[in-house]
Design an enzyme around this catalytic site. Structure first.
Site, short mmCIF file in Angstrom:
data_model
loop_
_atom_site.label_atom_id
_atom_site.label_comp_id
_atom_site.label_asym_id
_atom_site.label_seq_id
_atom_site.Cartn_x
_atom_site.Cartn_y
_atom_site.Cartn_z
N ASP A 1 -8.18 8.01 28.30
CA ASP A 1 -7.85 6.64 28.68
C ASP A 1 -8.86 6.06 29.66
O ASP A 1 -9.32 4.93 29.51
CB ASP A 1 -6.43 6.54 29.26
CG ASP A 1 -6.20 7.47 30.44
OD1 ASP A 1 -7.07 8.33 30.73
OD2 ASP A 1 -5.13 7.37 31.09
N ILE A 2 -9.24 6.84 30.68
CA ILE A 2 -10.12 6.30 31.72
C ILE A 2 -10.95 7.42 32.33
O ILE A 2 -10.48 8.54 32.52
CB ILE A 2 -9.28 5.58 32.82
CG1 ILE A 2 -10.19 4.86 33.82
CG2 ILE A 2 -8.32 6.54 33.51
CD1 ILE A 2 -9.44 3.89 34.72
N ASP B 1 -12.88 8.23 35.72
CA ASP B 1 -12.98 7.79 37.11
C ASP B 1 -14.19 8.49 37.74
O ASP B 1 -15.31 8.00 37.65
CB ASP B 1 -11.68 8.11 37.85
CG ASP B 1 -11.58 7.44 39.20
OD1 ASP B 1 -12.63 7.04 39.76
OD2 ASP B 1 -10.46 7.31 39.72
#
EC number: 2.4.2.8
Length: 214
Positions: free
Chosen positions: A135-136, A138
């Site tokens: 999803d992401i 970081d």
């Protein structure tokens, strides 16, 4: 030599959209600051990513590896588009799915502690084109951990697709092969991205408010 596909870059001063312009569940209204990426834009971008994935990886059996829990919406939608392309292609390829869960977040800060849950039987990845769907990204530390695990099984190819990548000073410099949106260093929720398990049921990617973090 393959190159990483371009992404939609959202600037640091992007104002987003007022919540009242979209359908937001009433129980979340006070907890959100703004809509950052509307659902329709997510879907259109995902459709293009599917095409990029098939162009890069579509010549051999693909194992799509979903990073739970946050990746499940992007994973499902991306695979729907890939399957549509596969059905309508003169040369279709087999595709299977698998799931893994990584834990690295506590509240709104990355703790630096990464736990790999699942993935006990990833021997099916050997000799396959592996597409990891996240999803992401970081800091990038979590994905580096997963990549080192996956490569132990000698896949033919490993590529990573992430809906979002944050611009952050905490980044270790890792960048996925396929990126939907590059975003500022804001804590976003929705479209299966959560804050302590809340907000996964939002259709849009939104910026959480301070009230929402309380």
């Amino acid at each position: 030599m393959a190159t990483r596909s371009p992404s939609v870059v959202i600037s640091d001063d992007e104002p987003g959209y007022d919540l009242d312009l979209f359908c937001i569940p009433n129980h979340y209204v006070e907890d959100l600051e703004k809509v950052f990426i509307p659902h329709g834009l997510i879907m259109d971008r995902t459709e293009r990513l599917a095409r990029d994935v098939m162009k890069e990886m579509g010549g051999h059996h693909i194992v799509a590896l979903c990073v739970l829990k946050g990746g499940y919406k992007f994973f499902a939608d991306l695979l729907d588009y890939i399957k549509a392309l596969n059905r309508n292609s003169d040369r279709s390829i087999p595709m299977t799915v698998d799931f893994i869960r990584l834990k690295s977040y506590c509240n709104d800060q990355s703790t630096g502690d990464i736990k790999v849950i699942g993935g006990d039987d990833l021997s099916t990845l050997t000799g396959k084109n592996v597409l990891i769907v996240e999803d992401i990204i970081d800091t990038g530390k979590t994905m580096q951990t997963l990549l080192s695990l996956v490569k132990q099984y000698s896949p033919k190819m490993v590529k990573v697709a992430s809906l979002l990548v944050k611009r952050t000073s905490r980044s270790v410099g890792y960048r996925p092969d396929f990126v939907g949106f590059e975003i500022p260093d804001k804590f976003v929720v929705g479209y299966a991205l959560d804050y302590n398990e809340y907000f996964r049921d939002l259709n849009h990617v939104c910026v959480i408010s301070e009230t929402g973090k309380a």
